[in-house]
Each structure stands twice: as structure tokens, then as C-alpha cells.
Write an enzyme that holds these catalytic residues in place. Structure first.
Site, PDB file in Angstrom:
ATOM      1  N   HIS A   1      -0.548 -59.977 -18.147  1.00  0.00           N
ATOM      2  CA  HIS A   1      -0.528 -59.284 -19.447  1.00  0.00           C
ATOM      3  C   HIS A   1      -0.160 -57.814 -19.331  1.00  0.00           C
ATOM      4  O   HIS A   1      -0.568 -57.114 -18.414  1.00  0.00           O
ATOM      5  CB  HIS A   1      -1.820 -59.514 -20.234  1.00  0.00           C
ATOM      6  CG  HIS A   1      -3.080 -58.906 -19.707  1.00  0.00           C
ATOM      7  ND1 HIS A   1      -3.499 -57.643 -20.072  1.00  0.00           N
ATOM      8  CD2 HIS A   1      -4.048 -59.382 -18.897  1.00  0.00           C
ATOM      9  CE1 HIS A   1      -4.676 -57.388 -19.500  1.00  0.00           C
ATOM     10  NE2 HIS A   1      -5.025 -58.420 -18.773  1.00  0.00           N
TER      11      HIS A   1
ATOM     12  N   GLU B   1      -3.516 -59.738 -24.630  1.00  0.00           N
ATOM     13  CA  GLU B   1      -4.526 -60.492 -23.859  1.00  0.00           C
ATOM     14  C   GLU B   1      -5.922 -59.955 -24.127  1.00  0.00           C
ATOM     15  O   GLU B   1      -6.883 -60.714 -24.248  1.00  0.00           O
ATOM     16  CB  GLU B   1      -4.214 -60.418 -22.351  1.00  0.00           C
ATOM     17  CG  GLU B   1      -5.059 -61.361 -21.491  1.00  0.00           C
ATOM     18  CD  GLU B   1      -6.386 -60.785 -21.015  1.00  0.00           C
ATOM     19  OE1 GLU B   1      -7.182 -61.544 -20.442  1.00  0.00           O
ATOM     20  OE2 GLU B   1      -6.647 -59.572 -21.225  1.00  0.00           O
TER      21      GLU B   1
ATOM     22  N   HIS C   1     -12.219 -52.256 -16.739  1.00  0.00           N
ATOM     23  CA  HIS C   1     -12.369 -51.693 -18.092  1.00  0.00           C
ATOM     24  C   HIS C   1     -12.983 -50.289 -18.085  1.00  0.00           C
ATOM     25  O   HIS C   1     -13.488 -49.841 -19.111  1.00  0.00           O
ATOM     26  CB  HIS C   1     -13.129 -52.639 -19.030  1.00  0.00           C
ATOM     27  CG  HIS C   1     -12.296 -53.813 -19.459  1.00  0.00           C
ATOM     28  ND1 HIS C   1     -12.527 -54.541 -20.598  1.00  0.00           N
ATOM     29  CD2 HIS C   1     -11.199 -54.385 -18.885  1.00  0.00           C
ATOM     30  CE1 HIS C   1     -11.619 -55.504 -20.703  1.00  0.00           C
ATOM     31  NE2 HIS C   1     -10.809 -55.432 -19.656  1.00  0.00           N
TER      32      HIS C   1
HETATM   33 CO    CO Z   1      -9.144 -56.839 -19.241  1.00  0.00          CO
HETATM   34 ZN    ZN Z   2      -6.806 -58.563 -17.633  1.00  0.00          ZN
END
Ligand code: CO
Ligand code: ZN
Length: 333
Positions: free
Chosen positions: A65, A196, A305
Site C-alpha cells: 500500500h 489500506e 504508526h
Molecule cells: Co498501517
Molecule cells: Zn501497512
């Protein structure tokens, strides 16, 4: 390869706004492709190998992604402070004092309303973006404009750090595999997917469009090798991980076996992955139409993240090797 990774990770393209990263990737893959196109949701679809397969030529989809997590302006107050909501899994503890950059290039910083105790974690609702504006009229950001973390790429030798390593590292592996894949009897589609982080949306439509015989995603996974982390046996530097299960998918056992056998036959180190939460584009691919056998090659990544996601360069190179080894011969599941 590191230079390209820097370029990929320093591009700002939150979910739904992948045009900038798509152009960076397109410039790399266009000379390597047998066919290249962009579909209605913005997925960049790159074919390598024959277009009409013989009996043994399988149609294989490989997804990475392009999008990254981000923020979107939802309200601008009379003093020019921007309230926002999140695009994908953005956590408030990652945001205090963080810097972001809007898609239009404007930088901003994040802070919060006063908290009951200075040790409290603010909720997203309490936070705001300051872009240096003095009033609503003066604010260069409109409601609906998107931003992503601003953090430069960091080369620590074997360990590489950047925002959006999830999943620009998967994009890099796909690009380098395409570069290294001199020929293939398979009809291979590398798909650089959109959206995604908001629910594998680009993978869902591109997999429907391609109707592959099998496939896998290239994405990051978590890690178990920093202080206090337990019961997750993934470490940086021990090889790419072959996904067995994650929060949204059980990999097809035939795909797992194909990956394990190929890694072992080629002397490529690998780890076995059972991830408790989260999922990847492979979930959407598995459930499209009447179903597709899928798996995933994961790149172990610390601090997923956060604005400083870390991978090991050896894992990246081995993920490229494994991807090429999987695609260069005809596949019998
Ligand atoms: Co992610
Ligand atoms: Zn990912």
C-alpha cells in the site's frame, strides 16, 4: 535502495491522496513494466510477464500500500487553530509536539487544551494544529485538507527510521523485486494500493478487477524485541516474516508452505508470524469474488504508526530476495 526509501518515506500521501507517492513510484516502475495502469481508486497496477497465461502460468497479485496514516482538518476556530480527525490508526500519544505537513505543503505543529494532570494523554478532541495563523481568515488550511507526519528519514546503518515506513517499505520491496525479476512464466501484477489504512479499500477493488489465482501482500508487522514486549517472536534483523495469522486473516496453508519451501531452498532467513491484531491488503484479496488463496510477507517494523518507524536493512533485502524467488518460477500450490 536507501536513497529511494528516503524519497518514498518523505513523500506526503495519506489515504485517499496518493497522487504524490504514485508519481514517485511510477517513475521507478514504468521502465520495468510490461504494462502499467491506474484504476478508478488510484491503484497503480504494474504487470510483469505474459498477459495471457498458458495452463501453468498463474495470475499472481502482489500488493503493497502506498498510503500512510494522517490527519484531516475538521474545524477552524476564529483564532486560526485547526481541529482535526484521524485518517487510519493515529494515536494521541504520538501527536503531542509532533509536526505535520499538509498535502499542500503547509507545516503545522500539534498541541492540546490544558489537561487535568500534565501526565494525562489528551484525546484527539482536545488537540489542535497550529500552522502559525492568527485568525480563521488568515489560516491557509481549509476544512477537509489532509496532513501527514513530518519527520526526516534517518539512516542508522542496518537500522532505518522514517515516518510511513508502513508501508513505503513494502513499496520499496515491490519496486526492487520488479527490478530484480528478469523474467517470469507467471502473469504477475504488482499493485501499489490506495486506502489500506482506512480498511484495505484499494486492494479490494483492484483484486476484484484482476481476479488473481493467488497473491500476497508486502507490509510491515509488529515486533517483540524491545523492553517489556512479550509473547511475540518477531525481531528485527532475523529475516522477513511469513504471515500465518493476523487479526483479520488466516493465510492459506498452501501459500505458507510455498513461502517456507522457497525461503529454505534459497537460503533466505525468515520468521514465522502470528500477529494478534491488525491486518493487511491480503485480507481484502482473500475475500474478493469467490475467494483467493493468499499470504503475506511481512517486514518486521518497530514503533508502527509512530513518526519514527524502524526496520532492518537486511530484512528488507531478504524480503526482496524472497519475493523474487517466489515469482521467478511457475507456481504449483
Ligand atoms: Co498501517
Ligand atoms: Zn501497512
Amino acid at each position: 535502495m536507501k536513497q529511494l526509501l528516503q524519497k518514498l518515506t518523505e513523500t506526503f500521501s495519506p489515504s485517499g491522496y496518493e497522487a504524490a507517492i504514485r508519481e514517485v513510484i511510477r517513475a521507478e516502475v514504468e521502465p520495468l513494466a510490461d504494462e502499467i495502469r491506474v484504476d478508478a481508486l488510484g491503484n497503480l497496477i504494474v504487470r510483469k510477464g505474459p498477459s495471457t497465461g498458458s495452463e501453468q502460468a498463474k495470475k499472481i497479485m502482489v500488493a503493497a500500500h502506498m498510503d500512510e496514516i494522517g490527519l484531516i482538518a475538521s474545524h477552524i476556530d476564529e483564532n486560526g487553530f485547526i481541529r482535526f480527525t484521524t485518517i487510519g490508526g493515529v494515536y494521541p500519544q504520538m501527536l503531542m509536539g509532533a509536526r505535520v505537513r499538509f498535502y499542500n505543503g503547509i507545516p503545522g505543529i500539534l498541541y492540546t487544551e490544558p489537561l487535568d494532570a500534565p501526565t494525562d494523554t489528551p484525546s484527539i478532541e482536545k488537540m489542535f494544529i497550529d500552522v502559525g495563523a492568527k485568525s480563521r481568515a488568515d489560516c491557509p488550511i481549509k476544512i477537509g485538507e489532509v496532513a501527514a507526519f513530518e519527520r526526516p528519514f534517518l539512516d542508522l546503518g542496518d537500522r532505518l527510521v522514517a515516518k510511513s515506513m508502513d508501508d513505503r517499505i513494502g513499496c520499496l520491496v515491490a519496486i526492487e523485486a520488479l527490478r530484480a525479476l528478469k523474467s517470469t512464466p507467471n502473469e504477475v501484477y504488482f499493485v501499489f494500493t490506495t486506502q489500506e489504512e482506512v480498511g484495505t479499500r484499494g486492494a479490494e477493488t483492484s483484486a476484484f478487477g484482476l481476479d488473481p489465482d493467488l497473491g500476497f501482500s508486502l507490509d510491515v508487522t509488529g515486533w517483540g524485541d524491545t523492553p517489556g514486549r512479550k509473547h511475540f517472536d518477531i525481531a528485527l534483523g532475523k529475516g522477513p516474516a511469513i504471515k500465518i495469522k493476523d487479526g483479520g486473516m488466516l493465510s492459506d496453508p498452501r501459500i505458507i508452505q510455498w513461502m517456507v519451501k522457497t525461503a529454505e531452498a534459497n537460503g533466505i532467513p525468515y520468521q514465522r508470524e502470528v500477529l494478534l491484531g491488525g491486518t493487511t491488503d491480503a485480507r481484502a484479496m482473500q475475500l474478493v469474488r469467490a475467494g483467493v488463496p493468499v499470504g503475506c510477507i511481512s517486514i518486521p517494523c518497530r514503533y508502527v504508526h509512530s513518526p519514527s518507524e524502524m526496520v532492518d536493512y537486511n530484512d528488507v533485502q531478504n524480503a526482496v530476495k524472497l519475493t523474487v524467488a517466489l515469482l521467478e518460477n511457475s507456481v504449483e500450490l
